[in-house]
Motif scaffolding. Structure first.
Motif, mmCIF file in Angstrom:
data_model
loop_
_atom_site.group_PDB
_atom_site.id
_atom_site.type_symbol
_atom_site.label_atom_id
_atom_site.label_comp_id
_atom_site.label_asym_id
_atom_site.label_seq_id
_atom_site.Cartn_x
_atom_site.Cartn_y
_atom_site.Cartn_z
ATOM 1 N N TRP A 128 0.863 -1.190 0.000
ATOM 2 C CA TRP A 128 0.000 0.000 0.000
ATOM 3 C C TRP A 128 0.893 1.233 0.000
ATOM 4 N N ARG A 157 -10.847 -3.618 -1.807
ATOM 5 C CA ARG A 157 -9.786 -4.049 -0.882
ATOM 6 C C ARG A 157 -8.447 -4.273 -1.572
ATOM 7 N N PRO A 182 -8.505 1.694 1.492
ATOM 8 C CA PRO A 182 -7.242 1.178 2.037
ATOM 9 C C PRO A 182 -6.022 2.001 1.626
ATOM 10 N N ASN A 185 -6.193 4.883 4.091
ATOM 11 C CA ASN A 185 -6.009 4.499 5.494
ATOM 12 C C ASN A 185 -4.590 4.042 5.827
ATOM 13 N N SER A 186 -3.770 3.806 4.804
ATOM 14 C CA SER A 186 -2.386 3.416 5.071
ATOM 15 C C SER A 186 -1.527 4.613 5.511
#
Ligand code: 6PG
Length: 239
Positions: A128, A157, A182, A185-186
């Motif tokens: 990510w 995802r 995602p 959010n990393s």
């Protein structure tokens, strides 16, 4: 999650610029570079204006990305990147290659694949992206970036970047390209910027119970791997 409330949009711009500059200094001291994702929309433009004109940022070490884009050419008035860059002005010392754009004139699918491919190249095959800071706005419907309520992209995802069909309920009614949850959010830090009374009902529900609000509001699903900060003006925060 932490929260700062300031008086008005001028104070919000100052506080946001100071936060961005502080994070940049810290990241450059620790890792030699600062990776920041800018938010679209009108709220952050004043902060970009404060940063662009001066030496608050170590430009030669900055890598500036965009969290979402409307699928229009760069010089179209609705381009998030065009608006952000116009507000920043040409930052002296920022290498041209450190501003990878989402190419809005491509189809949403092509633009998303192209941006994801370039991001993966930049982060050298990491699972990510690693952002030092992601700036996000908030829509009065609870959207953030171009993650609109009820859309299948909220369940993504695997992909870092996804195409999004034009929202019928929100202007501008244009197809978009967005970082996925995602890929947001990393981040080491996410900073939400929200101003104005129209944002208040959503802000209050998210801050009151983010888990419950996540059913309706994509913004409530943002949980940075590091810190999630909210910077609000008094009109958005209420009493
Ligand atoms: C977009 C934006 C979007 C924006 C919010 C808030 O492409 O529409 O990225 O997520 O940040 O809609 O916009 P304002 O700051 O203009 O209220």
């Amino acid at each position: 999650m932490s929260l700062q409330v300031v008086a008005d949009t001028v104070a919000l711009a100052r506080a946001a610029a100071a936060e961005i500059a502080g994070r940049a200094a810290q990241a450059v001291a620790q890792r030699g570079r600062f990776t920041v994702v800018l938010a679209g929309g009108s709220t952050p433009l004043q902060a970009y204006g404060l940063l662009g004109g001066g030496n608050m940022l170590p430009w030669e070490h900055c890598h500036i990305f965009m969290g979402d884009e409307r699928c229009v050419p760069f010089d179209h008035p609705a381009s998030n990147w065009g608006q952000a860059l116009a507000a920043l002005g040409p930052p002296a010392g920022l290498p041209k290659d450190n501003l990878p754009r989402i190419i809005g004139k491509l189809s949403p699918q092509e633009a998303a694949s192209d941006y994801e491919w370039r991001l993966k190249g930049f982060f050298h095959g990491a699972p990510w992206p690693f952002w030092d800071l992601v700036l996000l706005g908030l829509g009065s419907d609870g959207h953030t970036a171009s993650l609109f309520p009820g859309r299948p992209v909220l369940e993504e995802r695997e992909r870092w970047v996804a195409p999004v069909a034009a929202p019928a309920h929100m202007e501008p009614h244009l197809p978009r390209v967005t970082l996925t949850l995602p890929a947001i959010n990393s981040a080491a830090c996410v900073l939400f910027l929200a101003a104005g009374q129209s944002k208040r009902p959503v802000v209050l529900r998210i801050l009151d119970d983010p888990q419950a609000a996540a059913r309706d509001y994509p913004a409530a699903r943002v949980r940075a791997a590091g810190e999630t900060l909210w910077l609000l003006d008094q009109a958005a925060a209420g009493d």
